[in-house]
Scaffold this active site. Structure first.
Site, PDB file in Angstrom:
ATOM      1  N   HIS A 120       4.713  65.337  39.870  1.00 40.38           N
ATOM      2  CA  HIS A 120       4.669  66.799  39.719  1.00 40.38           C
ATOM      3  C   HIS A 120       4.988  67.405  41.086  1.00 40.38           C
ATOM      4  O   HIS A 120       4.690  66.796  42.112  1.00 40.38           O
ATOM      5  CB  HIS A 120       3.245  67.164  39.281  1.00 40.38           C
ATOM      6  CG  HIS A 120       3.032  68.592  38.886  1.00 40.38           C
ATOM      7  ND1 HIS A 120       2.871  69.595  39.802  1.00 40.38           N
ATOM      8  CD2 HIS A 120       2.927  69.184  37.679  1.00 40.38           C
ATOM      9  CE1 HIS A 120       2.669  70.741  39.170  1.00 40.38           C
ATOM     10  NE2 HIS A 120       2.703  70.528  37.875  1.00 40.38           N
ATOM     11  N   ASP A 197      -2.832  61.362  42.027  1.00 38.63           N
ATOM     12  CA  ASP A 197      -2.880  62.640  41.320  1.00 38.63           C
ATOM     13  C   ASP A 197      -3.361  62.323  39.901  1.00 38.63           C
ATOM     14  O   ASP A 197      -2.615  61.818  39.067  1.00 38.63           O
ATOM     15  CB  ASP A 197      -1.467  63.255  41.319  1.00 38.63           C
ATOM     16  CG  ASP A 197      -1.363  64.462  40.395  1.00 38.63           C
ATOM     17  OD1 ASP A 197      -2.326  64.764  39.676  1.00 38.63           O
ATOM     18  OD2 ASP A 197      -0.295  65.096  40.399  1.00 38.63           O
ATOM     19  N   GLN A 200      -3.529  64.407  34.981  1.00 42.58           N
ATOM     20  CA  GLN A 200      -3.274  64.109  33.561  1.00 42.58           C
ATOM     21  C   GLN A 200      -4.016  62.865  33.073  1.00 42.58           C
ATOM     22  O   GLN A 200      -3.849  62.464  31.921  1.00 42.58           O
ATOM     23  CB  GLN A 200      -1.764  63.929  33.324  1.00 42.58           C
ATOM     24  CG  GLN A 200      -0.953  65.171  33.609  1.00 42.58           C
ATOM     25  CD  GLN A 200      -1.378  66.371  32.770  1.00 42.58           C
ATOM     26  OE1 GLN A 200      -2.047  66.244  31.744  1.00 42.58           O
ATOM     27  NE2 GLN A 200      -1.002  67.555  33.205  1.00 42.58           N
ATOM     28  N   LYS A 223      -7.668  71.457  32.877  1.00 37.93           N
ATOM     29  CA  LYS A 223      -6.932  70.552  31.989  1.00 37.93           C
ATOM     30  C   LYS A 223      -7.876  69.653  31.205  1.00 37.93           C
ATOM     31  O   LYS A 223      -7.450  68.822  30.422  1.00 37.93           O
ATOM     32  CB  LYS A 223      -5.973  69.683  32.804  1.00 37.93           C
ATOM     33  CG  LYS A 223      -4.846  70.470  33.459  1.00 37.93           C
ATOM     34  CD  LYS A 223      -3.900  69.539  34.180  1.00 37.93           C
ATOM     35  CE  LYS A 223      -2.956  70.265  35.099  1.00 37.93           C
ATOM     36  NZ  LYS A 223      -1.948  71.063  34.408  1.00 37.93           N
ATOM     37  N   CYS A 362       7.606  71.395  36.167  1.00 34.79           N
ATOM     38  CA  CYS A 362       7.271  71.173  37.582  1.00 34.79           C
ATOM     39  C   CYS A 362       7.588  69.745  38.008  1.00 34.79           C
ATOM     40  O   CYS A 362       6.837  69.115  38.760  1.00 34.79           O
ATOM     41  CB  CYS A 362       5.795  71.479  37.865  1.00 34.79           C
ATOM     42  SG  CYS A 362       5.366  73.170  37.565  1.00 34.79           S
TER      43      CYS A 362
HETATM   44  N1  PLP Z   1      -0.282  67.088  38.856  1.00 34.52           N
HETATM   45  C1  PLP Z   1       0.051  66.902  37.577  1.00 34.52           C
HETATM   46  C2  PLP Z   1       0.426  65.533  37.104  1.00 34.52           C
HETATM   47  C3  PLP Z   1       0.024  67.980  36.702  1.00 34.52           C
HETATM   48  O1  PLP Z   1       0.362  67.804  35.419  1.00 34.52           O
HETATM   49  C4  PLP Z   1      -0.344  69.254  37.186  1.00 34.52           C
HETATM   50  C5  PLP Z   1      -0.325  70.426  36.298  1.00 34.52           C
HETATM   51  O2  PLP Z   1       0.359  70.483  35.309  1.00 34.52           O
HETATM   52  C6  PLP Z   1      -0.696  69.380  38.518  1.00 34.52           C
HETATM   53  C7  PLP Z   1      -0.656  68.273  39.336  1.00 34.52           C
HETATM   54  C8  PLP Z   1      -1.116  70.685  39.116  1.00 34.52           C
HETATM   55  O3  PLP Z   1      -2.348  71.068  38.615  1.00 34.52           O
HETATM   56  P1  PLP Z   1      -2.962  72.502  38.984  1.00 34.52           P
HETATM   57  O4  PLP Z   1      -1.907  73.504  38.635  1.00 34.52           O
HETATM   58  O5  PLP Z   1      -4.168  72.595  38.114  1.00 34.52           O
HETATM   59  O6  PLP Z   1      -3.277  72.484  40.419  1.00 34.52           O
END
Ligand code: PLP
Length: 404
Positions: A120, A197, A200, A223, A362
């Site tokens: 992401h 990260d 998900q 999430k 993203c």
């Molecule tokens: N990392 C992953 C794999 C994501 O899917 C997302 C959000 O869709 C994020 C990071 C960013 O999360 P946040 O917008 O809650 O900071």
């Protein structure tokens, strides 16, 4: 699992969109919130709205207790050794920015970071920003045809300048569940720490820091049935101790004078300013909710939805292309229908009450690697049903017929 009871816990699922029952399949972007989480937000505002850690009065103490109870609950839930390793942030994005900004200060010109092509943007851009301050090289692990990381390539990217691996646990586009434990072991055998990260992963599977042995692990409350505006950076204590503060301000200091400042102990060293203690308090209710339903049951249910939806889409939507067919995959289906723009597919689904996400998700470098501009993504959560999958397939068939 009593799915009707679960659905009744989420008031928003009673909503209609264009006169049709809402079918919410955008859970990867954000999941819906059960009543008890919302009730906790309301209760905090009505009963315990007072700044944390600063007051001797009852309300402030109650707010502090609520915040710290969440911290302890998360510690236990992810298997961290100590609450000092659990830092509240605004979300995954801020958690990774914190790590990049602070841990990054320990890096030197010429150092390297290994990322993957499926990251992401929030696990790419913070490292690039670091690269604007220091000469840091990013090395990228590619994927194979089904959307799994090429582990051979991963191993080959290490060298004596590698200072960190930053990798997602689960891809928000492909759904691939990466072999984090194996990747961490590989990195550790070369003395390299790993940031995961987990945005998900945490909503869909058990994660245990003792098992994974990740050095940093980031995720977001919104999430995982929780409130917006809260996230976690888990970090191993010995690393967090070495790291300089991220932001300066109240809460994060021990003593301030114009001659110099000393900093608070962990985890407060990284929590400058008034935290979002209302939502942090409510975050605890989301974890309780997941525990009440049972993570194993949630995972099994989502696996059924994934299998059923994938089979039907492949069988009934001519020419459909699904991105990410890894055997170990989370309940995310990203796809395109030949001849139909993803945006139009999303619009036509919305008109039929089905909420999906369209665009690059993203993950522009991944889109580039897949040779596409964007795609449609349907993603599932505990409250989705097989009947909703049926309605989704019907709506998708209609959209495909209109557009192709
Ligand atoms: N990392 C992953 C794999 C994501 O899917 C997302 C959000 O869709 C994020 C990071 C960013 O999360 P946040 O917008 O809650 O900071």
């Amino acid at each position: 699992m009593d799915i009707e009871k679960i659905r009744s816990d989420f008031p928003i699922l009673e909503r209609k969109v264009y006169g049709r029952p809402l079918i919410y399949l955008d859970n990867t972007a954000t999941s819906q919130t059960p009543r008890r989480v919302v009730d906790e937000v309301v209760s905090m505002y009505y009963n315990a709205k007072a700044n944390v850690h600063r007051g001797v009065h009852t309300l402030s103490q109650e707010a502090t207790e609520a915040q710290e109870a969440t911290r302890e609950m998360i510690r236990a839930w992810i298997g961290a050794e100590s609450v000092e390793e659990v830092i509240f942030t605004r979300g995954t994005t801020e958690a990774i920015n914190l790590a990049a900004s602070s841990y990054g200060q320990l890096m030197e010109n010429g150092d390297e970071i290994i990322l993957t092509v499926m990251e992401h943007h929030s696990n790419i851009v913070p490292w690039q920003l670091l690269g604007m301050r220091k000469r840091i090289m990013l090395r990228v692990v590619p994927i194979n045809k089904v959307g799994e990381l090429d582990l051979e390539a991963y191993r080959s990217l290490f060298n004596d300048r590698t200072r960190l691996v930053a990798v997602c646990h689960v891809s928000n586009v492909l759904g691939t569940v990466n072999p984090i434990k194996e990747m961490v072991a590989e990195a550790h055998s070369r003395g390299v720490p790993v940031l995961v990260d987990g945005a998900q992963a945490v909503p869909h599977m058990r994660v245990d820091m003792r098992d994974l042995d990740a050095d940093f692990y980031a995720f977001s409350a919104h999430k995982m049935y929780g409130p917006t505006g809260v996230g976690i950076l888990y970090g191993k204590k010995h690393l967090l101790k070495m790291m300089p503060p991220y932001q300066g301000g109240g809460e994060m200091i021990d003593h301030v004078s114009f001659e110099g400042t000393t900093f608070a102990d962990l985890p407060y060293k990284f929590e400058a300013g008034t935290p979002d203690y209302v939502d942090i308090a409510a975050f605890r209710r989301a974890i309780e909710y997941i525990q009440g339903v049972g993570m194993d049951d949630i995972a099994a249910h989502e696996e059924d939805l994934l299998r059923y939806a994938t089979e039907r889409m492949l069988a009934e939507i001519p020419g459909i292309e699904i991105y990410g067919m890894a055997p170990y995959k989370s309940a995310v289906i990203s796809f395109n229908i030949p001849g139909a723009h993803h945006y139009d597919v999303g619009m036509l689904l919305d008109k039929q009450g089905v909420a999906v996400r369209t665009g690059h998700h993203c993950a522009q470098p991944l889109m580039h690697a897949l040779g596409i501009e964007g795609c449609v993504r349907a993603s599932f959560a505990v409250y989705n049903t097989l009947a909703e999958v049926d309605a989704f397939i019907t709506a998708l068939s209609r959209a495909a017929a209109m557009l192709t």
